[in-house]
Design a protein around this motif. Sequence first.
Motif, mmCIF file in Angstrom:
data_model
loop_
_atom_site.group_PDB
_atom_site.id
_atom_site.type_symbol
_atom_site.label_atom_id
_atom_site.label_comp_id
_atom_site.label_asym_id
_atom_site.label_seq_id
_atom_site.Cartn_x
_atom_site.Cartn_y
_atom_site.Cartn_z
ATOM 1 N N ARG A 96 -3.795 7.605 2.885
ATOM 2 C CA ARG A 96 -3.155 6.629 3.775
ATOM 3 C C ARG A 96 -3.520 5.198 3.373
ATOM 4 N NH1 ARG A 96 -1.050 7.461 8.728
ATOM 5 N NH2 ARG A 96 -2.127 9.478 8.899
ATOM 6 N N ASP A 97 -2.482 4.373 3.228
ATOM 7 C CA ASP A 97 -2.642 2.925 3.001
ATOM 8 C C ASP A 97 -3.564 2.587 1.829
ATOM 9 O OD1 ASP A 97 -0.896 2.278 5.052
ATOM 10 O OD2 ASP A 97 -2.472 2.237 6.569
ATOM 11 N N SER B 105 0.861 -1.193 0.000
ATOM 12 C CA SER B 105 0.000 0.000 0.000
ATOM 13 C C SER B 105 0.890 1.234 0.000
ATOM 14 C CB SER B 105 -0.919 0.007 1.229
ATOM 15 O OG SER B 105 -0.155 0.060 2.423
ATOM 16 N N THR C 49 4.138 0.686 2.110
ATOM 17 C CA THR C 49 4.141 -0.325 3.178
ATOM 18 C C THR C 49 4.132 -1.711 2.546
ATOM 19 O OG1 THR C 49 2.957 1.164 4.672
ATOM 20 C CG2 THR C 49 2.954 -1.191 5.219
ATOM 21 N N SER D 92 1.193 5.485 1.039
ATOM 22 C CA SER D 92 0.697 6.628 1.815
ATOM 23 C C SER D 92 1.394 7.882 1.298
ATOM 24 C CB SER D 92 0.964 6.442 3.304
ATOM 25 O OG SER D 92 0.279 5.298 3.797
#
Length: 258
Positions: A74-75, A60, A105, A62
């Motif tokens: 975010r994410d 992911s 991430t 961000s």
Amino acid sequence: MNKKLSGAQALLVPITRVGRNYLPFSENLRNRYIKYIDAVPTAHLPETSVTGVTSFMNMSISIADKVGNAIVMRDLPLNRMNYEETFGQRQPIAREISLQNSYITVTESAQVGKSVLLVFWFDLPEYSQRNTTDEILVDGLSIPITSAVYRNQLPDSLTMAGKRFRSILFQSVGVTPDYATGVDYTDAQNLYLTLRKGSYNVLENVPLSLLYQMWQVDKIQFANMIFDFQSSYIIVGGAGTYTNPVGKSVFLNFVYEK
């Protein structure tokens, strides 16, 4: 938001750990109004032999605002930026961002040691212009790929010199109009186009696969972009480790103002 584009740059994000991997700083992207980001699955990256990430299933992204104090996105699953998954319906960014405070991430250790290829699309007012007519012309160009290491220069084109371009389309063909063997879509995933005006990279290391667009709902449209053929080029990803396109030719169509 005006969807027309006039500049792009590829950015490699090294995956060094499970967890957060921060994006590297790029001077060229500083203070740019970023419209979209494409995540491109490819094994052979531009100007390096590092292996590219080909699946974003467990990743992911961000995105931090310009100052870097707030995460404005975010994410978001990275597949939401994968053009093969979105069919060209890109997630708008529509702001200046802080690269070094943005991160990918990763939850899967098998991706550590590889790099993610991101392409940032933005405005370059100094290399684009408003429409002056609704009339357009289309021309074709074959670019021989003679080296897996060095730049493969675009041939000069007298008919397209000084034109203002609205679209560039890669076509997978068995044989090009000048009877050369054409590169296919798999090759195009590992070939990168740089368009220059003088010494400035208007598009830098854009994967040719992004210009295929056959199945895309929203196609890339350029804001009458300008560049010089004689200083523009294509490179093969992998820094000499991937040689399959050598000996073939890339066939592109250019759409421009009459």
